[in-house]
Write an enzyme that holds these catalytic residues in place. Structure first.
Site, PDB file in Angstrom:
ATOM      1  CB  ILE A   1     -33.567  -7.793 -18.515  1.00  0.00           C
ATOM      2  CG1 ILE A   1     -34.404  -6.518 -18.628  1.00  0.00           C
ATOM      3  CG2 ILE A   1     -34.462  -8.999 -18.247  1.00  0.00           C
ATOM      4  CD1 ILE A   1     -35.379  -6.526 -19.783  1.00  0.00           C
ATOM      5  CG  LEU A   2     -30.080  -9.396 -13.656  1.00  0.00           C
ATOM      6  CD1 LEU A   2     -30.136  -9.314 -12.147  1.00  0.00           C
ATOM      7  CD2 LEU A   2     -28.638  -9.385 -14.141  1.00  0.00           C
TER       8      LEU A   2
ATOM      9  CG  ASN B   1     -33.836  -3.952  -8.276  1.00  0.00           C
ATOM     10  OD1 ASN B   1     -32.864  -3.237  -8.492  1.00  0.00           O
ATOM     11  ND2 ASN B   1     -34.959  -3.849  -8.959  1.00  0.00           N
TER      12      ASN B   1
ATOM     13  CG  HIS C   1     -38.977  -0.828  -9.655  1.00  0.00           C
ATOM     14  ND1 HIS C   1     -38.370  -0.837 -10.881  1.00  0.00           N
ATOM     15  CD2 HIS C   1     -40.277  -0.511  -9.875  1.00  0.00           C
ATOM     16  CE1 HIS C   1     -39.261  -0.542 -11.817  1.00  0.00           C
ATOM     17  NE2 HIS C   1     -40.425  -0.332 -11.223  1.00  0.00           N
TER      18      HIS C   1
ATOM     19  CG  ASP D   1     -38.774  -4.195 -11.988  1.00  0.00           C
ATOM     20  OD1 ASP D   1     -37.651  -4.287 -11.454  1.00  0.00           O
ATOM     21  OD2 ASP D   1     -38.984  -3.496 -12.994  1.00  0.00           O
TER      22      ASP D   1
ATOM     23  CB  SER E   1     -40.907  -1.306  -4.174  1.00  0.00           C
ATOM     24  OG  SER E   1     -42.163  -0.702  -4.337  1.00  0.00           O
TER      25      SER E   1
END
Length: 212
Positions: A92-93, A107, A109, A145, A136
């Site tokens: 988790i950024l 990203n 997902h 996300d 996605s």
């Protein structure tokens, strides 16, 4: 040719799909480095075998998420990337990190966002009795996300499907659509403008563009 840095934590299957597309000139860019938070990530060996520079920066060596992300940002920037691609990077950024790469970080997902943010998406889709699932590709923002979706691909869910069955079906689509989106970015067709994803200047819908 755009410079691409890929972040991984595992096998690197999406990284390899992107590298294959680069080799086949289906992406107007090249992967200049693959970075992982885990030295055990199998994708590092696969990247090295392709002649790609690799780096490991273990999060376990840092006292805080912020300290780790600061060092990770310095490492990534040393490769002067035009685009940062998350490909199974299980971290988790922080907001400061995502803001630094706003509009140039993607990203992938394994769900039809906004459904099933976070982990265990295949099991959650099965538990909900869904008839379809998918994947996605989205721009990364501070919301987990939650960045604007660029492209989605759907897969059917069949009676008796296991999570492995569903994961295999989704992976096939991941390897198909991620190179497409990365190429759109490298061709300067895809941008993040005003908080929305645009393709050739046209805003994409909330669920992005649906691939057939």
């Amino acid at each position: 040719m755009k410079r691409i840095v890929v972040l991984i934590s595992g096998t690197g299957s999406n990284m390899l799909a992107l590298q294959k597309a680069c080799e086949e000139h289906k992406i107007a860019g090249r992967i200049v480095a693959v970075v992982s938070n885990k030295a055990s990530a199998k994708g590092l060996e696969k990247a090295a075998a392709k002649g790609i520079d690799t780096d490991v920066l273990s999060h376990k060596s840092f006292a805080s998420r912020e300290a780790y992300d600061t060092e990770l940002k310095t490492l990534i920037d040393s490769y002067q990337p035009d685009l940062v691609v998350l490909a199974g990077f299980m971290r988790i950024l922080t907001g400061e990190f995502t803001r630094h790469y706003e509009g140039r970080m993607l990203n992938i997902h394994p769900s039809l966002l906004p459904k099933y943010k976070g982990i265990n998406t295949h099991q959650r889709a099965l538990d909900a009795g869904d008839e379809e699932h998918g994947v996605s590709v989205h721009f990364v923002t501070e919301e987990l996300d939650g960045g604007p979706v660029v492209l989605q691909a759907k897969v059917p869910i069949f009676d008796g499907d296991s999570t492995d069955d569903l994961q295999a079906r989704v992976h096939e689509q991941e390897h198909r659509i991620y190179p497409m989106v990365v190429n759109w970015f490298c061709q300067d067709r895809l941008k993040l403008e005003g908080g929305r994803a645009t393709l050739e200047g046209q805003p994409l819908g909330e669920s992005g563009y649906a691939a057939e």
